[in-house]
Design an enzyme around this catalytic site. Sequence first.
Site, PDB file in Angstrom:
ATOM      1  N   ARG A  65      -5.191   4.667  -8.771  1.00 37.30           N
ATOM      2  CA  ARG A  65      -4.954   6.107  -8.902  1.00 37.30           C
ATOM      3  C   ARG A  65      -4.803   6.502 -10.366  1.00 37.30           C
ATOM      4  NH1 ARG A  65       0.200   6.805  -5.263  1.00 37.30           N
ATOM      5  NH2 ARG A  65      -0.107   9.019  -5.757  1.00 37.30           N
ATOM      6  N   LEU A 107       0.868  -1.176   0.000  1.00 39.12           N
ATOM      7  CA  LEU A 107       0.000   0.000   0.000  1.00 39.12           C
ATOM      8  C   LEU A 107       0.904   1.225   0.000  1.00 39.12           C
ATOM      9  CD1 LEU A 107      -2.977  -0.467   2.520  1.00 39.12           C
ATOM     10  CD2 LEU A 107      -2.995  -0.731   0.043  1.00 39.12           C
ATOM     11  N   ASP A 108       0.564   2.226  -0.797  1.00 40.66           N
ATOM     12  CA  ASP A 108       1.321   3.473  -0.781  1.00 40.66           C
ATOM     13  C   ASP A 108       1.294   4.089   0.608  1.00 40.66           C
ATOM     14  OD1 ASP A 108       1.814   3.278  -3.490  1.00 40.66           O
ATOM     15  OD2 ASP A 108       0.050   4.446  -4.040  1.00 40.66           O
ATOM     16  N   ALA A 109       2.288   4.911   0.893  1.00 39.51           N
ATOM     17  CA  ALA A 109       2.320   5.611   2.181  1.00 39.51           C
ATOM     18  C   ALA A 109       1.058   6.436   2.396  1.00 39.51           C
ATOM     19  CB  ALA A 109       3.549   6.513   2.255  1.00 39.51           C
TER      20      ALA A 109
END
Length: 348
Positions: free
Chosen positions: A254, A152-154
């Site tokens: 995204r 998961l992205d930050a």
Amino acid sequence: MPQSLQQRNERLRSLLSPLPGRQPYDNVRPIRIPARLDGWKLIDCVCELHPPIGRVQWETWFAEGLIRRFGLIAQPMMHVRGGFEFEHVFPDTVEPDVSADVTIIHEDESFIAVNKPAPLPLHPSGRFERNTLVSFLRLIYNDEKLRPVHRLDANTSGLVLIARTSAAATFLAQQFESGAVEKRYLAKCYGEPDDEVFECEAAISVDRGEGGTRTVDPKNGKAAKTRFRKIISFSDGTSLVLAKPITGRTNQIRIHLWSLGYPIVGDPSYRPGNQMAAQQTLSVTSPPMCLHAIRLQFIDPTSRKAISLRVPSPTWADRVQDAFSFSASDSSLEISSSNSFNSDGSSA
């Protein structure tokens, strides 16, 4: 297990106040020379491996004695061999603050499931070593080797699975890689999609662009597919959507929403007006990036039975509660018939 989880979470919260990264320390990052750079000068290698930094900055770090091997200062013009390892020392490092609102929702002998807040990097990398999810969890799981089995992205919040054994890591990672894991994300985006159910199959670039971003690449990109369902549109011109990624490319949800003209609210990289900017970890005071991993369904590595885990929706998606039917268990989620997908993307 509830009592054990409560104790785990209370202990974790006590260890994260203050944040571990606030205390100055010498951050040592590895520099590994790949085989393709065998015989190169060291300064040429680091410039090749980290092009955004620039040669002048590297020359400064060499002059300050911050590039070392076996504790000795390395010389920039030395010729290196593939496989050599160096250390880049960053003295008196104080890391940026992150969200410490981590909640462990499930644990057994094979894996841990965590509701990750944002902003919070998953792995140690770049500016973050101690202020990461894995580093936080190691404070209470002692000497265990914890292995996140997906990413998961930050800036993305939600459900993360972390294996506690190598066998569980392999078993779970294979499910993610093969597409066997069913994933659901909530996203708040700009605009109002015309259709209730829609999808995107835009191929995504393999190589990172400027600032670490990827984008749509119809010619050379990897195939990618995401199905979406519009849940509700708001009077401010934004909409809440449920996303089901069929493939698992970097930044897929995204990029796909952005390419369709519905960029995610708060996304620092994929912005309205078809604009892009360098990847960055948001500050704790920034408005959130509205992307949340809410549900995972997979085969349990111990029981070999299907398991479905969920976490609550975030505050920016509080109106989505009406769209979901929660069971009595805190670790499961079932999507109501009006918000689930058949294989063709139609309503279930």
